[in-house]
Design an enzyme around this catalytic site. Structure first.
Site, PDB file in Angstrom:
ATOM      1  N   SER A  44       0.836  -1.203   0.000  1.00 24.60           N
ATOM      2  CA  SER A  44       0.000   0.000   0.000  1.00 24.60           C
ATOM      3  C   SER A  44       0.877   1.261   0.000  1.00 24.60           C
ATOM      4  O   SER A  44       1.718   1.426  -0.875  1.00 24.60           O
ATOM      5  CB  SER A  44      -0.944  -0.040   1.205  1.00 24.60           C
ATOM      6  N   ASP A 157      -5.616  -3.753  -2.189  1.00 24.94           N
ATOM      7  CA  ASP A 157      -4.577  -3.324  -1.262  1.00 24.94           C
ATOM      8  C   ASP A 157      -3.772  -4.507  -0.717  1.00 24.94           C
ATOM      9  O   ASP A 157      -4.322  -5.479  -0.215  1.00 24.94           O
ATOM     10  CB  ASP A 157      -5.257  -2.588  -0.099  1.00 24.94           C
TER      11      ASP A 157
END
Length: 335
Positions: A44, A157
């Site tokens: 991320s 993510d």
């Protein structure tokens, strides 16, 4: 565990949305301590910062994030109603000005990003191919940023499966790993008392309002170019359609679950949907991160104290970077 300075040192940068800016401070402080990791991996926000470091473009990136303010953040919002709230295309266009797209394998330092296969839930390591595509996939936070398609599969993510990718650093050849966990301290902050008082202004409400305004402006602008706008009428019609769509969707969900939306709520005021989603993600990533690192501990763990940073506080780079620096000083002193 001691760092073996004779073997390649890996840097595992953890997920954490806006808290990820603290990774810049961590990297700066490590370099000042004459510790320069040769292998970089991230999940991320950690993937974004790690990519700039691996590309030797951290100076430009730091200047960019330090210059962000709330007004600029609003300008980068590109709302959508499918797959998430944001497309994240505008912010990546801005990032591309400092980091033009290139093959991951061409970076000066070995780099990899973690992402999650939406269909299978498998952890995917992105070690080659388009750098910006990999970063978009790694930051696709569920419900907030739309998934990214790679090889016909939707990616989410990386923090969902491996918030602090120590294992990925080792797979790339790191003999010792320095891990930066941005979530460890999030669950130790004191619980706020529940009161009936009017809540403080929520910065997320500003973003939501800006997103609706942005959507209206974009649609009106497109229609004006096509010669369809007449005296501002289109803007009102668009607003009405958006509101009606949200109302219908909300009413349908309430009806399906048997809720009476006219009933007076009992007990303390409910948290906002943003608070529920963001806190749930924090809990999940904290628990997963602890579990993963218990089985594969890094040689040095750095834990910036970021409990007062919200998920979308991207305009607080100066403070986050300073926190990252302090965390390195504390970790090195404790060795």
């Amino acid at each position: 565990m001691e760092i073996d300075f004779h073997a390649p040192i890996g840097l595992a940068l953890g997920s954490g949305a806006a808290r990820g800016w603290s990774h810049i401070g961590v990297i700066r402080a490590l370099k000042e301590a004459r510790i320069e990791p040769e292998i970089v991996c991230g999940a991320s926000a950690g993937a974004v910062v790690g990519a700039f470091y691996a590309a030797d473009e951290l100076d430009a990136f730091e200047g960019f994030v330090r210059g962000l303010d709330r007004r600029q953040l609003m300008a980068y919002l590109d709302p959508t109603l499918r797959g998430g709230l944001l497309k994240a295309r505008k912010i990546f266009d801005a990032l591309a000005a400092h980091l033009p797209d290139r093959a991951i394998e061409s970076l000066p330092k070995p780099f990899a990003a973690v992402t999650t296969d939406l269909t299978t839930g498998h952890e995917i390591w992105l070690r080659e191919g388009s750098l910006l595509t990999a970063l978009r996939a790694s930051i696709a936070m569920p419900g907030l940023v739309i998934p990214e398609a790679i090889d016909g599969r939707w990616m989410l993510d990386g923090g969902l499966v491996n918030p602090v990718p120590v294992s990925l650093c080792r797979a790339l050849g790191a003999g010792s790993v320095i891990a930066v966990d941005l979530n460890t301290t999030l669950l130790v902050k004191p619980r706020l008392p529940v009161t009936e008082e009017k809540p403080a202004p929520d910065p997320v409400a500003e973003i939501e309002e800006s997103m609706v305004s942005e959507a209206l402006l974009e649609e009106q602008s497109a229609s004006e170019e096509a010669g369809e706008a007449e005296g501002g009428l289109l803007s009102s019609q668009t607003a009405a359609r958006l509101l009606t769509s949200f109302q219908i969707a909300a009413a349908d969900l309430l009806d399906q679950f048997g809720f009476d939306e006219t009933a007076e709520p009992s007990g303390p005021p409910l948290p906002s949907i943003y608070e529920v989603i963001s806190t749930s993600i924090n809990i999940m990533q904290t628990r997963i991160g602890r579990s993963r690192m218990a089985g594969d501990p890094p040689e040095l763990l750095i834990t910036p104290r970021l409990e007062d940073f919200a998920l979308l506080d991207f305009d607080r780079a100066d403070q986050a970077i300073a926190v990252g620096r302090r965390a390195v000083a504390h970790a090195l002193a404790a060795r």
